[in-house]
Write a protein that holds these residues in place. Sequence first.
Motif, mmCIF file in Angstrom:
data_model
loop_
_atom_site.group_PDB
_atom_site.id
_atom_site.type_symbol
_atom_site.label_atom_id
_atom_site.label_comp_id
_atom_site.label_asym_id
_atom_site.label_seq_id
_atom_site.Cartn_x
_atom_site.Cartn_y
_atom_site.Cartn_z
ATOM 1 N N GLY A 298 43.947 46.525 38.795
ATOM 2 C CA GLY A 298 43.957 44.866 37.850
ATOM 3 C C GLY A 298 45.594 44.769 38.438
ATOM 4 N N GLY A 299 46.439 45.064 37.731
ATOM 5 C CA GLY A 299 47.664 45.185 37.627
ATOM 6 C C GLY A 299 48.725 45.327 39.071
ATOM 7 N N LEU A 301 47.134 44.316 41.524
ATOM 8 C CA LEU A 301 46.978 43.114 42.313
ATOM 9 C C LEU A 301 47.986 42.086 40.825
ATOM 10 C CD1 LEU A 301 44.303 42.198 43.841
ATOM 11 C CD2 LEU A 301 42.821 41.492 41.788
ATOM 12 N N GLY A 302 48.591 42.139 39.832
ATOM 13 C CA GLY A 302 48.615 41.316 39.266
ATOM 14 C C GLY A 302 50.452 40.526 40.227
ATOM 15 N N GLU A 305 49.992 37.992 43.194
ATOM 16 C CA GLU A 305 49.812 36.648 42.261
ATOM 17 C C GLU A 305 50.295 35.511 43.176
ATOM 18 O OE1 GLU A 305 50.254 35.327 38.604
ATOM 19 O OE2 GLU A 305 49.157 36.850 37.860
ATOM 20 N N THR B 316 43.552 39.152 38.149
ATOM 21 C CA THR B 316 43.740 40.871 37.909
ATOM 22 C C THR B 316 42.415 41.725 37.258
ATOM 23 O OG1 THR B 316 44.283 39.981 35.571
ATOM 24 C CG2 THR B 316 46.323 39.796 38.125
#
Lengths: 449, 449
Positions: A298-299, A301-302, A305, B316
């Motif tokens: 997830g990080g 992916l961040g 953004e 995320t």
Amino acid sequence: MERRDLLLVWETMLTERDYRTLKTQLADANEVDVAEFMAELPPDKTVLVFRMLPKEMASDVFANLEPEDQQLIISSATDREVSELVEDLNVDDAVDMLEELPASVVKRVLKTARPDTRKLINQFLNYPDSSVGSIMTAEFIDLRKSMTVSEAITRIRRSGDESESIYTCYVIDSRRVLEGVVTLRELLVAEDDTIVEELMETDLITALTTEDQEEAVNRMMKYDFISLPVVDQEHRLVGIVTVDDVMDVMEEEATEDFEKMAAMAPSEKPYLKTSVFSLAKNRIVWLLVLMVSSMVTGGILGKYEAAFAAVPLLVTFIPMLTDTGGNAGSQSSTMIIRGMAVGEIEMGDFLRVLWKELRVSILVGVILSAVNFVRLQIQYPGNTMVSFTVAGAMLVTVVMAKTIGSMLPILAKRLHVDPTIMAAPLITTIVDAVSLVVYFTLAQRLLGL
Amino acid sequence: MERRDLLLVWETMLTERDYRTLKTQLADANEVDVAEFMAELPPDKTVLVFRMLPKEMASDVFANLEPEDQQLIISSATDREVSELVEDLNVDDAVDMLEELPASVVKRVLKTARPDTRKLINQFLNYPDSSVGSIMTAEFIDLRKSMTVSEAITRIRRSGDESESIYTCYVIDSRRVLEGVVTLRELLVAEDDTIVEELMETDLITALTTEDQEEAVNRMMKYDFISLPVVDQEHRLVGIVTVDDVMDVMEEEATEDFEKMAAMAPSEKPYLKTSVFSLAKNRIVWLLVLMVSSMVTGGILGKYEAAFAAVPLLVTFIPMLTDTGGNAGSQSSTMIIRGMAVGEIEMGDFLRVLWKELRVSILVGVILSAVNFVRLQIQYPGNTMVSFTVAGAMLVTVVMAKTIGSMLPILAKRLHVDPTIMAAPLITTIVDAVSLVVYFTLAQRLLGL
């Protein structure tokens, strides 16, 4: 009559207090069925039924009972009865029982046992879990090489009652060192006055007490044996492993691998008998570990953004990419883990496996990529660069997933880590992270984000 | 000497043309080792070594060879030699061989076989794949109930050479209907003039030729048998299943389940012997199916474009939610699929399983949810509603994943679909879609998007 119906008939007899007929029927029944019948009875009836069994059958039924029922019966028996029961049990069954019983009961059992039995039980209790020693039994036929066939057969006929397996006989010398193996079949078809030494096989295939039980299983499967002699470091015969125990080990080991490969701690008991709390405990640790790892994803992916804020369409392809990568990777890891478990793939096959998986992954990756490209061109005409991004990321993801999926289990084994932890869930998490990086890097390049 | 070294020693003898010593050593060796040795030789040497073997050993070694080597030896043998070899093989080994050989070779083998052998082989070739009939053998000892123990033992000693398993004997009547079972051990410990009828077990545990082989495996494991009698619809004895074949089936079935649960078509051969093309073919179909399914998930995600355009942070958390959901679901489906395979969980346990998984999932879900909430409160202070959204979606996802994961395999079985297809990959895809809907619906409500 269906075997299930048999248990119902016995239950009716018990309810109707027709003990005489029940007793006769049980005496002729199979001990596994009787144990299954007893497992479903209330405690007082369990003890009642056990006391109906003929003496020679009691220990066989007892060995097949659940630990709770075994404890029940021991509590209701006199010291003398307990002692007789333990003498009648095979050592491996007695040890299996003692491992499940509370300490107080174990103490009573050992106190009432005969000194030599007690010594043997204590020795067996000391073999580490999952070692060959922990699954072997001490009852076997030992012969001397100078015996004639008729002497050997007489000895077998005399001790046949006690030995768990009489069909393979072991020839030992005066120091109990294993010298040869001869099957009952070979003895029976030979002439009476033939000497055992002439018949015995001296090309010995054995297991060590300290070896892993899986080694013994693979060896028995390879040579199609129904029992395998177990020796100590000095090559003295200390026990045998029989095929029924090996089948249990095979089933347990496969179940354990299934559990570990689905990210669970292996359970001690069958599913329906495991408490909700234990099940949750077996599952939560890996779920937490993997959850934290996917927070890392997830990080990652961040960081992109900006990219998906500019082209939100990109987000909709994430599940497809990561799922396909995860599936492709776990296909490979599963094949390799299983291949190593059954002894087909060894560490020396590293390069062969890598080369094979590389070719498979390119073949599979190109097909998946092409399907995607065509689909995207139809669904989103004009967005050719998006199509290229997705198709390119798909190819790289599949090739990388299969390479990682096949290499990590072998590396784990080389580092003496259990390869099963490199199964689907962990591979998926690793592949997720890498495939997202590839995808968004490609997107940034091709779409100029 | 390590067994691996043994093969090296033989190889050296072969290279140095020390055929006399090699021949002596091979005659004393284990047939499985000899077959392993031959598998690594070039074709001409394979035939050479095979011709060195003593006649009584040749068929045992032959049964353990790879199909390619078997074909090689048959091609180089005369019709008479082929015929002798086939007569010496157990019917099940002959059938296994014929199933792998090209049609022309099969034709030649059947032509040279004796008429009754040919009839038997044809009968065995007709049993469907994975049926009990396909793994049984026709060699067993049959007795009559009127025989005395000494007559029975004499019969066993005479036919012991031919029968695959002589340790359990089957008592049949004149129409070959199975009447009883008696073990060689029971015969040996009994008095010579006892009548077989008095000794035999009449509580018969059998398998039908048409039953699934897994049934036979589970039955043999339950009763700890080393062979199981196989009967036809009229209860006539037609063969036996022996424990070595059962172990092979167990290993094959477990491998097949591993493959199917990792979304692959089961392979016929071991990994290293399967071609790149076959491996790719076994894997591509499920990868395509699952890829298309996750396109659906992508489509669902597309519907919420407005939501993640407004709060990109939401994106995320997607990998963490879907990965955890997938892992939680596949834990449950794996437990249930394995439980059904080993015969522990049955369709009647549906509600028990549901109730158990519900409690486990709430326990596990609450923990994962709480960990997430705390972490998000620390990492993104002030965003309490986002924390509630993620934690809430996590709880619902885990509960739903475990419920779906445990129920679908049982439902599949009820619908006579193979439960293994409900394993990790399919469950993951289903759970992905549902969890995203839950997540974004919650987000829309709680964040007012």
